[in-house]
Structures are given as C-alpha cells and as structure tokens.
Design a protein around this motif. Structure first.
Motif, PDB file in Angstrom:
ATOM      1  N   LEU A  90      31.767  35.013  42.734  1.00 56.33           N
ATOM      2  CA  LEU A  90      32.771  35.842  42.068  1.00 56.33           C
ATOM      3  C   LEU A  90      34.141  35.176  42.123  1.00 56.33           C
ATOM      4  CD1 LEU A  90      33.662  38.432  40.668  1.00 56.33           C
ATOM      5  CD2 LEU A  90      33.759  39.541  42.911  1.00 56.33           C
ATOM      6  N   SER A  91      34.455  34.539  43.245  1.00 60.03           N
ATOM      7  CA  SER A  91      35.724  33.823  43.372  1.00 60.03           C
ATOM      8  C   SER A  91      35.813  32.703  42.345  1.00 60.03           C
ATOM      9  CB  SER A  91      35.855  33.255  44.791  1.00 60.03           C
ATOM     10  OG  SER A  91      37.045  32.500  44.932  1.00 60.03           O
ATOM     11  N   ALA A  92      34.709  31.988  42.146  1.00 59.59           N
ATOM     12  CA  ALA A  92      34.679  30.901  41.165  1.00 59.59           C
ATOM     13  C   ALA A  92      34.810  31.446  39.744  1.00 59.59           C
ATOM     14  CB  ALA A  92      33.389  30.101  41.316  1.00 59.59           C
ATOM     15  N   VAL A  93      34.173  32.580  39.491  1.00 58.16           N
ATOM     16  CA  VAL A  93      34.272  33.211  38.164  1.00 58.16           C
ATOM     17  C   VAL A  93      35.720  33.568  37.865  1.00 58.16           C
ATOM     18  CG1 VAL A  93      33.716  35.311  36.847  1.00 58.16           C
ATOM     19  CG2 VAL A  93      31.896  34.068  38.051  1.00 58.16           C
ATOM     20  N   ARG A  94      36.407  34.159  38.835  1.00 57.23           N
ATOM     21  CA  ARG A  94      37.807  34.532  38.641  1.00 57.23           C
ATOM     22  C   ARG A  94      38.672  33.306  38.355  1.00 57.23           C
ATOM     23  NH1 ARG A  94      37.400  38.528  43.724  1.00 57.23           N
ATOM     24  NH2 ARG A  94      37.102  40.521  42.654  1.00 57.23           N
ATOM     25  N   ALA A  95      38.434  32.225  39.099  1.00 54.57           N
ATOM     26  CA  ALA A  95      39.217  31.006  38.893  1.00 54.57           C
ATOM     27  C   ALA A  95      38.963  30.431  37.494  1.00 54.57           C
ATOM     28  CB  ALA A  95      38.857  29.980  39.962  1.00 54.57           C
ATOM     29  N   PHE A  96      37.701  30.464  37.059  1.00 51.74           N
ATOM     30  CA  PHE A  96      37.354  29.945  35.739  1.00 51.74           C
ATOM     31  C   PHE A  96      38.003  30.767  34.637  1.00 51.74           C
ATOM     32  CE2 PHE A  96      34.027  29.961  32.253  1.00 51.74           C
ATOM     33  CZ  PHE A  96      34.454  28.755  31.691  1.00 51.74           C
ATOM     34  N   LEU A  97      37.957  32.079  34.771  1.00 57.84           N
ATOM     35  CA  LEU A  97      38.550  32.941  33.751  1.00 57.84           C
ATOM     36  C   LEU A  97      40.065  32.769  33.713  1.00 57.84           C
ATOM     37  CD1 LEU A  97      36.447  36.228  34.180  1.00 57.84           C
ATOM     38  CD2 LEU A  97      36.220  34.461  32.424  1.00 57.84           C
ATOM     39  N   ALA A  98      40.690  32.609  34.891  1.00 53.60           N
ATOM     40  CA  ALA A  98      42.135  32.387  34.930  1.00 53.60           C
ATOM     41  C   ALA A  98      42.482  31.078  34.225  1.00 53.60           C
ATOM     42  CB  ALA A  98      42.625  32.365  36.378  1.00 53.60           C
ATOM     43  N   PHE A  99      41.666  30.054  34.435  1.00 51.93           N
ATOM     44  CA  PHE A  99      41.877  28.769  33.760  1.00 51.93           C
ATOM     45  C   PHE A  99      41.795  28.940  32.242  1.00 51.93           C
ATOM     46  CE2 PHE A  99      39.645  25.230  31.672  1.00 51.93           C
ATOM     47  CZ  PHE A  99      40.626  24.245  31.784  1.00 51.93           C
ATOM     48  N   ALA A 100      40.874  29.792  31.797  1.00 52.89           N
ATOM     49  CA  ALA A 100      40.691  30.020  30.364  1.00 52.89           C
ATOM     50  C   ALA A 100      41.735  30.974  29.795  1.00 52.89           C
ATOM     51  CB  ALA A 100      39.286  30.567  30.105  1.00 52.89           C
ATOM     52  N   GLY A 101      42.676  31.412  30.630  1.00 56.51           N
ATOM     53  CA  GLY A 101      43.722  32.311  30.157  1.00 56.51           C
ATOM     54  C   GLY A 101      43.266  33.740  30.009  1.00 56.51           C
ATOM     55  N   VAL A 102      42.211  34.105  30.737  1.00 60.06           N
ATOM     56  CA  VAL A 102      41.640  35.444  30.640  1.00 60.06           C
ATOM     57  C   VAL A 102      41.873  36.196  31.947  1.00 60.06           C
ATOM     58  CG1 VAL A 102      39.511  36.776  30.327  1.00 60.06           C
ATOM     59  CG2 VAL A 102      39.867  34.655  29.033  1.00 60.06           C
ATOM     60  N   GLU A 103      42.305  37.430  31.861  1.00 58.44           N
ATOM     61  CA  GLU A 103      42.456  38.245  33.061  1.00 58.44           C
ATOM     62  C   GLU A 103      41.086  38.706  33.524  1.00 58.44           C
ATOM     63  OE1 GLU A 103      44.710  42.303  34.650  1.00 58.44           O
ATOM     64  OE2 GLU A 103      45.063  41.557  32.613  1.00 58.44           O
ATOM     65  N   ALA A 104      40.727  38.341  34.742  1.00 57.46           N
ATOM     66  CA  ALA A 104      39.408  38.687  35.258  1.00 57.46           C
ATOM     67  C   ALA A 104      39.282  40.189  35.444  1.00 57.46           C
ATOM     68  CB  ALA A 104      39.171  37.979  36.583  1.00 57.46           C
ATOM     69  N   PRO A 105      38.132  40.762  35.074  1.00 58.04           N
ATOM     70  CA  PRO A 105      37.909  42.196  35.309  1.00 58.04           C
ATOM     71  C   PRO A 105      38.023  42.527  36.790  1.00 58.04           C
ATOM     72  CG  PRO A 105      36.231  41.285  33.854  1.00 58.04           C
ATOM     73  CD  PRO A 105      36.996  40.124  34.402  1.00 58.04           C
ATOM     74  N   ARG A 106      38.537  43.698  37.094  1.00 52.81           N
ATOM     75  CA  ARG A 106      38.661  44.120  38.496  1.00 52.81           C
ATOM     76  C   ARG A 106      37.285  44.460  39.042  1.00 52.81           C
ATOM     77  NH1 ARG A 106      43.802  44.979  40.068  1.00 52.81           N
ATOM     78  NH2 ARG A 106      45.416  45.106  38.450  1.00 52.81           N
ATOM     79  N   LEU A 107      36.890  43.722  40.046  1.00 52.26           N
ATOM     80  CA  LEU A 107      35.557  43.904  40.603  1.00 52.26           C
ATOM     81  C   LEU A 107      35.582  43.473  42.054  1.00 52.26           C
ATOM     82  CD1 LEU A 107      32.599  44.642  39.833  1.00 52.26           C
ATOM     83  CD2 LEU A 107      32.233  42.215  39.394  1.00 52.26           C
ATOM     84  N   LYS A 108      35.160  44.352  42.940  1.00 52.18           N
ATOM     85  CA  LYS A 108      35.105  44.024  44.359  1.00 52.18           C
ATOM     86  C   LYS A 108      33.845  43.230  44.660  1.00 52.18           C
ATOM     87  CE  LYS A 108      37.771  47.930  46.191  1.00 52.18           C
ATOM     88  NZ  LYS A 108      37.759  49.081  47.129  1.00 52.18           N
ATOM     89  N   GLY A 109      33.992  42.286  45.574  1.00 52.63           N
ATOM     90  CA  GLY A 109      32.844  41.512  45.999  1.00 52.63           C
ATOM     91  C   GLY A 109      31.952  42.325  46.910  1.00 52.63           C
ATOM     92  N   PRO A 110      30.718  41.862  47.158  1.00 49.69           N
ATOM     93  CA  PRO A 110      29.798  42.585  48.030  1.00 49.69           C
ATOM     94  C   PRO A 110      30.300  42.595  49.461  1.00 49.69           C
ATOM     95  CG  PRO A 110      28.945  40.395  47.536  1.00 49.69           C
ATOM     96  CD  PRO A 110      30.160  40.597  46.669  1.00 49.69           C
ATOM     97  N   ARG A 111      30.004  43.648  50.160  1.00 48.56           N
ATOM     98  CA  ARG A 111      30.418  43.771  51.548  1.00 48.56           C
ATOM     99  C   ARG A 111      29.200  43.771  52.459  1.00 48.56           C
ATOM    100  NH1 ARG A 111      35.391  42.442  51.919  1.00 48.56           N
ATOM    101  NH2 ARG A 111      35.463  43.445  53.948  1.00 48.56           N
ATOM    102  N   VAL A 112      29.390  43.257  53.642  1.00 50.62           N
ATOM    103  CA  VAL A 112      28.319  43.260  54.637  1.00 50.62           C
ATOM    104  C   VAL A 112      28.549  44.436  55.565  1.00 50.62           C
ATOM    105  CG1 VAL A 112      27.260  42.003  56.549  1.00 50.62           C
ATOM    106  CG2 VAL A 112      28.048  40.767  54.522  1.00 50.62           C
TER     107      VAL A 112
END
Length: 303
Positions: A90-112
């Motif tokens: 998910l962290s990589a997805v956010r970085a990729f979308l930011a690079f593409a000029g896209v605001e990443a959807p708000r989404l919490k990562g999984p918790r243990v």
C-alpha cells in the motif's frame, strides 16, 4: 508532483518504468527499493488494465477509487501476502500514485491484532528492513539499516554484536566471526542475501572502512548507536501494522524459532546464538510449540 503526472512529460516511457527511474535518479533510493516499488507499480497497472478493461496511463489513474485499491490489495492477499507485506504494498501504491500526480484514496493499512507475542514471519522481517531503508534520510543510511536488520534476522546476532563488527570483517566470506557476551567468539554462516546487503552498504558508505573502525557507521562517521536502529524500527513497525514487540532483538528470536521449526537441533542452535547454556536456548521450544498450536487451531477443522 504534477509534472510527473503529465503524459507529455512521461512521453512514451511506461509509467511504472518512469516511476522506477524517478526513485533511482531523483529520490536516490536503494536498488532493492526501486525494484520493489517498481514491481508494485507494474502489478497495479496490470491489475487495473484487467479490472477496467483498458489501457492505464496517468490520465486514467486519476479516476482510481478506494474500491479499486481495495480490490488490488485483496488480490495480492489472495496470493498469500501477509499483513506487513500488504502494508508495504500500500505504501508503494501511494508513492506511485503521488508520482503520477494522483491523490491516493484514503485507506488504512492492515493491522496486526494484539495478543501473545510471536516471532515475525520471514516476509515481515524483509518488509521491516525495506521500510526502514525507504524512510532513511540518505540512501547510504538506508542501505546501512537494511544490512543491519538482515544481519540480525539472517544470522541471529544481537544488535550489540552486529554494531561491534569492524572493518576487519571485510572482505566478507561465507561465515562471519562474531564476538558475543563475555568476549566469546563464534562463527556464524552468512547468507548470500545478507552478504550482498552489507557489500552494497560498504560500497556507498562515505566513511573509510579501516580494520580498526566500526563497520556500521553513524551519520557523522562514528559508531552507529543501537538507539538509532531501535527508533527506525519503531517507526517502521507502526507503518506496517506490526506489534510493539517487533524490535531489533525480535529478529534474533525469529531467526532461532524459524531454524528450530525447520529441524535444527538445540545444540547447533545454542552455538549459532552464542548461548552459554542450553537452558537459554530451550526457551525457543516453547515459542515454536505456541506457533504450531496457532497453526493447528487455524487449520484443523475440529480445532
């Protein structure tokens, strides 16, 4: 990064490749971070192409929704991705979308969930090391921390033992001489992946590697402090959703537990860990039994 999201700027270069080049050239990230994040970008665009039924470019990515990202992560979880690796994805997805000029959807990562402490899984150990690397202030510092954490997990060292290594350990071979408690020296095997990680760090470290100087150096050239490593791990485990018992020392426990689970005998494990008595090593039989009980309860239809 609006310019990166402009198709004219990207040109004919596939977006995931442009992202990887950006990480390497502009962000100066380590080779394994570039590789991991680039692979995520490729997987995401391939998934969306199937999901949407059409080509995916920066303009198309602007329409991505939280449901799309959830569907992608669900597909990755279906491939066996653990919680920490999913958070890393998910962290990589956010970085990729930011690079593409896209605001990443708000989404919490999984918790243990909290509960009885357990050794972390191998992919979680690697994800932790990668996350610490990605968050480092300088690329060489990221390579250093990545190498230290792989050494703790791959060779079962105490953090103090790892940070006590000097340039005399170079060049690296298939084994490593480690000085443990009470000045006792032991020989531990050095996995190829760990050796490569240390060699990458050494190649990028701006400080000299003399035989009598620390192998792992702090930002100003002195010996690396254990506290610096602990703080980096504490931040990374929070981002990955790992429990508070995920510490540098937990990597050593995981090394021992995983070896025992794969058939290592207690005497050999005692030597690898540098325990003075077998009693110190026997605690891992209880840890492994607890892990096996978890597996049984989750898998057996009548459990």
């Amino acid at each position: 990064m609006a310019a990166a999201g402009d198709d004219a700027v990207i040109g004919s270069t596939p977006l995931p490749l442009a992202f990887a080049r950006h990480l390497a050239r502009d962000r100066r990230r380590s080779a394994h971070t570039v590789r991991a994040y680039g692979a995520t970008a490729e997987r995401l665009t391939a998934f969306l192409a199937r999901h949407w039924g059409g080509a995916v470019d920066a303009r198309a990515l602007a329409a991505i929704t939280t449901a799309d990202v959830r569907a992608y992560l669900a597909a990755r979880r279906g491939e066996g991705l653990a919680n920490a690796s999913t958070a890393r994805e998910l962290s990589a997805v956010r970085a990729f979308l930011a690079f593409a000029g896209v605001e990443a959807p708000r989404l919490k990562g999984p918790r243990v969930g909290k509960g009885v402490p357990r050794p972390i899984a191998p992919d979680e150990a690697v994800a932790l090391a990668e996350e610490v690397d990605e968050d480092a202030a300088e690329p060489w510092i990221g390579l250093r921390d990545f190498a230290v954490l792989l050494l703790l997990y791959g060779a079962g060292l105490r953090i103090g033992e790892a940070l006590a290594l000097t340039g005399a350990s170079l060049p690296l071979g298939e084994t490593l001489a480690v000085t443990g408690k009470r000045g006792k020296t032991r020989i531990v095997p050095l996995l190829p992946q760990v050796r490569v990680a240390i060699e990458h760090y050494v190649a990028e470290c701006p400080w000299p590697m003399a035989r009598d100087l620390p192998l792992f150096r702090g930002a100003k050239g002195g010996a690396l402090s254990p506290g610096v490593v602990r703080v980096s791990v504490r931040k990374a485990r929070a981002r990955l959703g790992l429990g508070e018992r995920t510490t540098p020392h937990a990597l050593r426990h995981s090394f021992a537990t995983h070896l025992l689970g794969r058939g290592a005998d207690l005497r050999s494990l005692q030597e690898l860990l540098g325990h003075a008595s077998l009693g110190s090593t026997q605690i891992y039989t209880a840890v492994d039994a607890a892990h096996l009980l978890d597996v049984y309860r989750n898998a057996h239809p009548r459990a």
